[in-house]
Structures are given as C-alpha cells and as structure tokens.
Design a protein around this motif. Sequence first.
Motif, PDB file in Angstrom:
ATOM      1  N   ALA A 211       5.320  57.478 -48.693  1.00  6.86           N
ATOM      2  CA  ALA A 211       5.357  56.366 -47.747  1.00  6.86           C
ATOM      3  C   ALA A 211       6.777  55.833 -47.554  1.00  6.86           C
ATOM      4  CB  ALA A 211       4.443  55.242 -48.227  1.00  6.86           C
ATOM      5  N   ALA A 212       7.662  56.078 -48.526  1.00  5.80           N
ATOM      6  CA  ALA A 212       9.057  55.633 -48.386  1.00  5.80           C
ATOM      7  C   ALA A 212       9.728  56.341 -47.212  1.00  5.80           C
ATOM      8  CB  ALA A 212       9.829  55.906 -49.675  1.00  5.80           C
ATOM      9  N   VAL A 213       9.478  57.644 -47.072  1.00  2.00           N
ATOM     10  CA  VAL A 213      10.033  58.410 -45.954  1.00  2.00           C
ATOM     11  C   VAL A 213       9.432  57.913 -44.640  1.00  2.00           C
ATOM     12  CG1 VAL A 213      10.239  60.705 -44.918  1.00  2.00           C
ATOM     13  CG2 VAL A 213      10.435  60.437 -47.403  1.00  2.00           C
ATOM     14  N   ASP A 214       8.128  57.685 -44.650  1.00  2.75           N
ATOM     15  CA  ASP A 214       7.450  57.207 -43.443  1.00  2.75           C
ATOM     16  C   ASP A 214       7.963  55.826 -43.028  1.00  2.75           C
ATOM     17  OD1 ASP A 214       5.921  59.512 -43.592  1.00  2.75           O
ATOM     18  OD2 ASP A 214       4.297  58.526 -44.693  1.00  2.75           O
ATOM     19  N   PHE A 215       8.206  54.968 -44.025  1.00  2.00           N
ATOM     20  CA  PHE A 215       8.726  53.636 -43.712  1.00  2.00           C
ATOM     21  C   PHE A 215      10.086  53.726 -43.034  1.00  2.00           C
ATOM     22  CE2 PHE A 215      11.851  50.445 -44.989  1.00  2.00           C
ATOM     23  CZ  PHE A 215      11.360  49.348 -44.285  1.00  2.00           C
ATOM     24  N   TRP A 216      11.009  54.507 -43.630  1.00  2.00           N
ATOM     25  CA  TRP A 216      12.350  54.565 -43.056  1.00  2.00           C
ATOM     26  C   TRP A 216      12.350  55.213 -41.685  1.00  2.00           C
ATOM     27  CZ3 TRP A 216      15.356  51.101 -44.243  1.00  2.00           C
ATOM     28  CH2 TRP A 216      15.609  50.690 -45.560  1.00  2.00           C
ATOM     29  N   ALA A 217      11.409  56.128 -41.427  1.00  2.00           N
ATOM     30  CA  ALA A 217      11.289  56.722 -40.087  1.00  2.00           C
ATOM     31  C   ALA A 217      10.878  55.650 -39.073  1.00  2.00           C
ATOM     32  CB  ALA A 217      10.278  57.863 -40.100  1.00  2.00           C
ATOM     33  N   LYS A 218       9.892  54.825 -39.432  1.00  2.00           N
ATOM     34  CA  LYS A 218       9.471  53.725 -38.563  1.00  2.00           C
ATOM     35  C   LYS A 218      10.622  52.744 -38.337  1.00  2.00           C
ATOM     36  CE  LYS A 218       4.462  53.412 -39.500  1.00  2.00           C
ATOM     37  NZ  LYS A 218       3.385  52.530 -40.007  1.00  2.00           N
ATOM     38  N   PHE A 219      11.306  52.420 -39.429  1.00  6.37           N
ATOM     39  CA  PHE A 219      12.411  51.461 -39.372  1.00  6.37           C
ATOM     40  C   PHE A 219      13.497  51.948 -38.417  1.00  6.37           C
ATOM     41  CE2 PHE A 219      16.508  49.845 -40.643  1.00  6.37           C
ATOM     42  CZ  PHE A 219      16.294  48.524 -41.020  1.00  6.37           C
ATOM     43  N   GLN A 220      13.898  53.199 -38.567  1.00  2.00           N
ATOM     44  CA  GLN A 220      15.000  53.713 -37.756  1.00  2.00           C
ATOM     45  C   GLN A 220      14.592  53.891 -36.301  1.00  2.00           C
ATOM     46  OE1 GLN A 220      17.737  53.446 -38.933  1.00  2.00           O
ATOM     47  NE2 GLN A 220      19.226  54.777 -37.943  1.00  2.00           N
ATOM     48  N   ASN A 221      13.354  54.289 -36.053  1.00  2.00           N
ATOM     49  CA  ASN A 221      12.880  54.421 -34.671  1.00  2.00           C
ATOM     50  C   ASN A 221      12.906  53.079 -33.949  1.00  2.00           C
ATOM     51  OD1 ASN A 221      12.426  57.170 -34.860  1.00  2.00           O
ATOM     52  ND2 ASN A 221      10.267  56.958 -35.404  1.00  2.00           N
ATOM     53  N   GLU A 222      12.432  52.035 -34.637  1.00  2.59           N
ATOM     54  CA  GLU A 222      12.438  50.699 -34.040  1.00  2.59           C
ATOM     55  C   GLU A 222      13.860  50.173 -33.884  1.00  2.59           C
ATOM     56  OE1 GLU A 222      11.333  46.977 -32.467  1.00  2.59           O
ATOM     57  OE2 GLU A 222      10.424  48.978 -32.479  1.00  2.59           O
ATOM     58  N   SER A 223      14.691  50.445 -34.860  1.00  8.42           N
ATOM     59  CA  SER A 223      16.083  50.012 -34.800  1.00  8.42           C
ATOM     60  C   SER A 223      16.789  50.650 -33.605  1.00  8.42           C
ATOM     61  CB  SER A 223      16.797  50.381 -36.105  1.00  8.42           C
ATOM     62  OG  SER A 223      18.111  49.877 -36.120  1.00  8.42           O
ATOM     63  N   ASN A 224      16.554  51.952 -33.401  1.00  8.33           N
ATOM     64  CA  ASN A 224      17.165  52.649 -32.265  1.00  8.33           C
ATOM     65  C   ASN A 224      16.595  52.154 -30.940  1.00  8.33           C
ATOM     66  OD1 ASN A 224      18.879  54.242 -33.831  1.00  8.33           O
ATOM     67  ND2 ASN A 224      17.350  55.857 -34.098  1.00  8.33           N
ATOM     68  N   ARG A 225      15.299  51.810 -30.918  1.00 10.06           N
ATOM     69  CA  ARG A 225      14.696  51.284 -29.696  1.00 10.06           C
ATOM     70  C   ARG A 225      15.351  49.972 -29.296  1.00 10.06           C
ATOM     71  NH1 ARG A 225      11.211  47.689 -27.767  1.00 10.06           N
ATOM     72  NH2 ARG A 225      10.986  46.661 -29.784  1.00 10.06           N
ATOM     73  N   LYS A 227      18.372  49.131 -29.685  1.00 11.55           N
ATOM     74  CA  LYS A 227      19.734  49.316 -29.170  1.00 11.55           C
ATOM     75  C   LYS A 227      19.780  49.088 -27.660  1.00 11.55           C
ATOM     76  CE  LYS A 227      21.474  52.782 -32.445  1.00 11.55           C
ATOM     77  NZ  LYS A 227      21.964  54.195 -32.529  1.00 11.55           N
ATOM     78  N   ALA A 228      18.702  49.450 -26.976  1.00 11.27           N
ATOM     79  CA  ALA A 228      18.659  49.290 -25.519  1.00 11.27           C
ATOM     80  C   ALA A 228      18.771  47.822 -25.112  1.00 11.27           C
ATOM     81  CB  ALA A 228      17.365  49.886 -24.966  1.00 11.27           C
ATOM     82  N   PHE A 229      18.480  46.932 -26.031  1.00 13.11           N
ATOM     83  CA  PHE A 229      18.558  45.491 -25.769  1.00 13.11           C
ATOM     84  C   PHE A 229      19.790  44.879 -26.438  1.00 13.11           C
ATOM     85  CE2 PHE A 229      14.139  46.841 -25.679  1.00 13.11           C
ATOM     86  CZ  PHE A 229      13.719  46.354 -24.440  1.00 13.11           C
ATOM     87  N   ASP A 230      20.764  45.752 -26.743  1.00 12.97           N
ATOM     88  CA  ASP A 230      22.045  45.327 -27.347  1.00 12.97           C
ATOM     89  C   ASP A 230      21.864  44.635 -28.691  1.00 12.97           C
ATOM     90  OD1 ASP A 230      23.601  46.313 -25.243  1.00 12.97           O
ATOM     91  OD2 ASP A 230      23.273  44.493 -24.063  1.00 12.97           O
TER      92      ASP A 230
END
Length: 278
Positions: A211-225, A227-230
């Motif tokens: 679940a640690a890998v799954d968490f960081w994948a969710k975290f980074q996907n949302e973080s990158n999303r 970016k579009a809002f600066d």
Amino acid sequence: MKNIIFSIMTSGCLLFSGCMSTTNMGTAGADRKQFMVIPEKAWTAQSERSYTRFVNRAKDQQVLVIDAKLNQVMEQLRTEADAFRRGSEQWKWDIKGNLNGELNAHSLPGGKIIVNTGLYWGLKLNQDELAFVVAHEMAHSLRDHNREKASMLLASNLAILTATAGAGAIASAAASVTSQAALIPKGWNLEVEADVIGLDIMSRAGYNPKAAVDFWAKFQNESNRRKAFDIKPLMNDALYAKRIANIEKYLPEMRARYEQVLATKAHSSQYAARNMAQ
C-alpha cells in the motif's frame, strides 16, 4: 557578550552529547547514528504545548476533525511501537484530522500526529494506505527526527558564532559537531528513512506494505494534476522515483513479515473458534 555566553552554554551541551540511536537496534533505520543536542524531556514538553495550541485553535476555527478511522489505525499501529523504541507504546499517542486541502501530514515528538483531510479524504485512501501515512508519521516521532534537525541547526549556528567569538573550547566543540555530521550519508533523507520504518511498523501490525507504493502513486498523480492550477508539487518526479525504488527494495522482507502476521492471526482465530465449539 550575549552571543558569547550563549555559545559557551550551548557548547557545554555539545561536549556532553554525541551520536546515538533513538530506536532499538535490529529494527529498520536503527543502524544510522543520530546527533542530539536538545534534551528529550524539554523538547517533548515544548511539543506537547504546541500540539495543545494547535488543537485549541483548530477547534475555534472549526477545522478539527475527530475521525474514528484515524483512531482505529493509530491504535493498531501503536501496539508495535515498543519494538522500535522502549516505552513508546505507553506514550500519549493521539491523532487528529485537519480540515485542510494540502497533501500533507505532520508529527510531533511523543506521538502526536496531524493528518490533513486533503491527504486522506482527497486521495480516497483505503485502510492500508492510510496505515502507511500514519506509520510514516509515527516513524518521525519514534526517531525524534524533528529534535535531530533542530540539534543540527543549533550546532550549525554555534559553528557560525565561534567563527566570530574565537573561543577555543567552543571551536573544539563545533569541530566535533562537524566531524559527527560527516557520518550522515550523502543523499540521506529523513523522509526516506521514515518510509522504511513506516513500512516495518505497518507490516508488523498486519497492514499490507504494498500500500506504500499505491499511496505514493496516488499522491504524485494528484500532485501533478494540481500543477495545471499553478500549485507547486511537494515532491518532484526524481524524488518520487527515489522513494518508490527504496520502498520496493524493502518490500520482499516486509511482505514476508506481513504474511507471517496474517498466518499467526489466522491460527489464533482457528484456535479460538475450536475452543468456543467445545
């Protein structure tokens, strides 16, 4: 004059301090020695006051979240604390949610943890993923990472003061700090260390370490999303890749520990069921 007096007092702390490990040998992350100047008791007392102020202010602002899900995960993880640091299971562990959209969580010494709702509500974390977040923050508390960072900062400031004060004894203490700081590996990162310790805690408590890998994948996907809002991401892609690679390095060992815990629990349940049937 005040600076010189402060330097002399602080150097006394340095001369009687040294490298140590706050967590028990044989557990994840315990092999790295830590440099501590600030006394544990004073640091913990100050942290308790800070946490109380946060809770009171959050109540006044109506952003304090008391969530049974957080408490449930904390309670299960807390039972493993003594394996990492003697006496820590008896700390006054407490966890609160904070109505805040930032993808972040915080820990204080003595077992106080704050999790932003943006992190665990926003990312829709399941029980195992939430357990990793809480275990990661527990790791910071168990290793006293905040006190360690403050100790190194204090030592660095002392070294700067000695450059102008010119006190021989103080300069020797500062030189000692410099040599001890050299023990920290290049690229060393407290967050990466907390990932590993957190993995160990959650595995011992019966949560799936993958679940640690799954968490960081969710975290980074949302973080990158975002970016579009600066909105500046908290972690760049290079650090994300480093953390995932480090977690995956430990996953086989932690997976084996997790499966052993599940097997033990299943055996205990079968034993209890047989006794009830008799």
